[in-house]
Scaffold this motif. Sequence first.
Motif, mmCIF file in Angstrom:
data_model
loop_
_atom_site.group_PDB
_atom_site.id
_atom_site.type_symbol
_atom_site.label_atom_id
_atom_site.label_comp_id
_atom_site.label_asym_id
_atom_site.label_seq_id
_atom_site.Cartn_x
_atom_site.Cartn_y
_atom_site.Cartn_z
ATOM 1 N N HIS A 372 0.708 -1.209 0.115
ATOM 2 C CA HIS A 372 -0.245 0.108 0.332
ATOM 3 C C HIS A 372 0.500 0.872 -0.455
ATOM 4 N N ASN A 373 2.315 0.628 -0.789
ATOM 5 C CA ASN A 373 2.767 2.217 -0.581
ATOM 6 C C ASN A 373 3.085 2.484 -2.185
ATOM 7 N N PRO A 374 3.625 3.617 -2.576
ATOM 8 C CA PRO A 374 3.905 3.747 -3.812
ATOM 9 C C PRO A 374 4.731 3.627 -4.541
ATOM 10 N N HIS A 375 5.956 2.893 -3.746
ATOM 11 C CA HIS A 375 7.188 2.772 -4.208
ATOM 12 C C HIS A 375 7.259 1.210 -4.021
ATOM 13 N N TYR A 376 6.209 0.453 -4.204
ATOM 14 C CA TYR A 376 5.917 -0.853 -4.080
ATOM 15 C C TYR A 376 6.294 -1.856 -4.968
ATOM 16 N N ASP A 377 6.673 -2.697 -5.070
ATOM 17 C CA ASP A 377 6.967 -3.201 -6.179
ATOM 18 C C ASP A 377 6.854 -5.387 -6.055
ATOM 19 N N PHE A 378 5.822 -5.433 -5.980
ATOM 20 C CA PHE A 378 6.067 -7.393 -6.242
ATOM 21 C C PHE A 378 7.573 -8.006 -6.310
ATOM 22 N N ASN A 379 8.187 -9.049 -5.940
ATOM 23 C CA ASN A 379 9.061 -9.245 -5.830
ATOM 24 C C ASN A 379 9.667 -10.746 -6.777
ATOM 25 N N ASP A 380 9.788 -10.334 -8.234
ATOM 26 C CA ASP A 380 9.932 -11.176 -9.605
ATOM 27 C C ASP A 380 10.657 -13.029 -8.943
ATOM 28 N N ARG A 381 11.382 -12.925 -8.282
ATOM 29 C CA ARG A 381 12.066 -14.285 -7.263
ATOM 30 C C ARG A 381 11.483 -14.706 -6.785
ATOM 31 N N ASN A 382 10.067 -14.397 -6.981
ATOM 32 C CA ASN A 382 9.385 -15.290 -6.315
ATOM 33 C C ASN A 382 7.860 -16.192 -7.374
ATOM 34 N N LEU A 383 7.740 -15.631 -7.698
ATOM 35 C CA LEU A 383 7.260 -16.284 -9.281
ATOM 36 C C LEU A 383 7.204 -17.712 -9.934
ATOM 37 N N THR A 384 8.156 -17.845 -10.127
ATOM 38 C CA THR A 384 8.269 -19.512 -10.410
ATOM 39 C C THR A 384 8.151 -20.909 -8.733
ATOM 40 N N VAL A 385 9.311 -20.118 -7.516
ATOM 41 C CA VAL A 385 9.081 -20.419 -6.630
ATOM 42 C C VAL A 385 6.848 -20.385 -5.727
ATOM 43 N N GLY A 386 6.527 -19.553 -6.234
ATOM 44 C CA GLY A 386 5.080 -19.868 -5.888
ATOM 45 C C GLY A 386 4.479 -20.704 -6.786
ATOM 46 N N ALA A 387 4.890 -20.257 -7.743
ATOM 47 C CA ALA A 387 3.918 -21.332 -9.073
ATOM 48 C C ALA A 387 4.685 -22.801 -8.390
ATOM 49 N N ALA A 388 5.748 -23.262 -8.196
ATOM 50 C CA ALA A 388 6.226 -25.100 -7.630
ATOM 51 C C ALA A 388 5.761 -25.017 -6.109
ATOM 52 N N TYR A 389 4.694 -24.039 -5.743
ATOM 53 C CA TYR A 389 4.829 -24.067 -4.249
ATOM 54 C C TYR A 389 3.550 -25.108 -4.427
ATOM 55 N N TRP A 390 2.852 -23.745 -5.409
ATOM 56 C CA TRP A 390 0.994 -24.213 -6.073
ATOM 57 C C TRP A 390 1.400 -25.864 -6.793
ATOM 58 N N THR A 391 1.695 -25.914 -7.600
ATOM 59 C CA THR A 391 2.114 -27.444 -8.293
ATOM 60 C C THR A 391 2.379 -28.318 -7.098
ATOM 61 N N ARG A 392 3.181 -28.281 -6.257
ATOM 62 C CA ARG A 392 3.640 -29.194 -5.558
ATOM 63 C C ARG A 392 2.314 -29.869 -4.402
ATOM 64 N N LEU A 393 2.110 -28.115 -4.046
ATOM 65 C CA LEU A 393 1.165 -29.235 -3.544
ATOM 66 C C LEU A 393 -0.247 -29.734 -3.239
ATOM 67 N N VAL A 394 -0.507 -28.999 -5.196
ATOM 68 C CA VAL A 394 -1.408 -29.932 -5.289
ATOM 69 C C VAL A 394 -1.187 -31.599 -5.537
ATOM 70 N N GLU A 395 -0.127 -31.486 -5.890
ATOM 71 C CA GLU A 395 0.379 -33.241 -6.661
ATOM 72 C C GLU A 395 0.115 -34.079 -5.342
ATOM 73 N N ARG A 396 0.883 -33.381 -3.846
ATOM 74 C CA ARG A 396 0.617 -34.113 -2.779
ATOM 75 C C ARG A 396 -0.336 -34.399 -2.006
ATOM 76 N N TYR A 397 -1.261 -33.124 -2.291
ATOM 77 C CA TYR A 397 -3.105 -33.139 -1.805
ATOM 78 C C TYR A 397 -3.571 -34.075 -2.793
ATOM 79 N N LEU A 398 -3.631 -33.950 -3.906
ATOM 80 C CA LEU A 398 -4.203 -35.434 -4.938
ATOM 81 C C LEU A 398 -3.622 -36.530 -5.608
ATOM 82 N N GLY A 399 -2.698 -36.394 -4.069
ATOM 83 C CA GLY A 399 -1.665 -37.771 -4.553
ATOM 84 C C GLY A 399 -1.594 -39.288 -3.002
ATOM 85 N N GLN A 400 -2.059 -38.062 -2.081
ATOM 86 C CA GLN A 400 -2.173 -39.209 -1.100
ATOM 87 C C GLN A 400 -3.456 -40.483 -0.692
#
Length: 400
Positions: A372-400
Amino acid sequence: MSEASHPAGQFTELEHLASAADRLREIRHHIHHHPELAYEEVATAALVADKLEQWGWQVTRGVGRTGVVGTLKVGDGARSIGIRADMDALPIVEQTGLPYASGTHGKMHACGHDGHTTMLLGAAEHLAQTRRFSGTVHLYFQPAEESGIDSGAKKMIEDGLFERFPCDAVFGVHNHPGAEPGVFLFRKGPFMSAGDKAIITIEGVGGHAARPQLTVDPVVVAASIVMALQTIVSRNVDPSQPAVVTVGSMHAGTANNVISSTARLELSVRSFSPEIRALLKKRIVELAESQAQSYGAKALVEYIEGYPVVVNSDAETEFAIEVARELVGDDKVVAQTGILMGSEDFAFMLQQRPGTFLRIGNGVGEDACMVHNPHYDFNDRNLTVGAAYWTRLVERYLGQ
């Protein structure tokens, strides 16, 4: 990426998303450059829906006005999972000076929802390509998280979200300035506060600034109310109970030689328990009315209950922690972080389904500009980390 990219029995790792980094960055920067406010996310929703359809997801548009739901069923598994990302921006004039800065004056992705949406899109593409699960995945791309009232989560639920797109558990994420990128933060139980809004309208008697004795000055009344409100948390609330009362807006008058007839205060109120929430409301109303009366003025208080407390369920949080540890290692996982006084409408979804809301670090030091600050920006380093996390979460949850 093909099915062969994942040997049998192996879940998604960070390196499996490395090749998507440039593509995800391009998507995120496009969304950032074209911010849309609550329930205006027409172009963002269209981008999301088009991408999902290209990748083979079943897409439903217009859920909760401008929300989008993507559904992918693989195999004959009976379990289902829901993952949510928010899409809306804020009414802020961006001052980052970035090449992809907002192209619309007065609107800005100052809370990272462009990143949240892009991370989930990255997972959507990878899940569609690899399909290493058995069951149903629903991706909830939600509008209007920032609205505070009549929010997107509530609107999607009212539009039959969990009846039309049911899930056994629901998960969501928010970026977290103050922690290193790629660090995951979790908390079982109450995590983020309830958030309410109070509007105090003070009615006095206006007149000439040189004849104050003939007026009832609402500015003086407003100032007295602001100071009195500071005693609620310090003197009425148990010191062991977290609570916040902030006067975020104060308006009165249009000229220096005119005493206005009215003044207006807007408050943000945060709490973690129903008892403290009720106490804050009671004391705000009592103090505003009594302070105004003591000056011969009148105070009208409109109290609006907003988002409830975010309460994470234990089992789903423990599962989410386990997946994060597998993906990034113990040293990048905080299993029981502190409570946060910010509010989040994902709380409405957690009232309907078990699940967890987690945080991912967005930077420290000079890179830790608050949201909520005019100088804020999302950190692009998180994009692949977040995508990998959601993917693995689905694989693990629907693979149990």
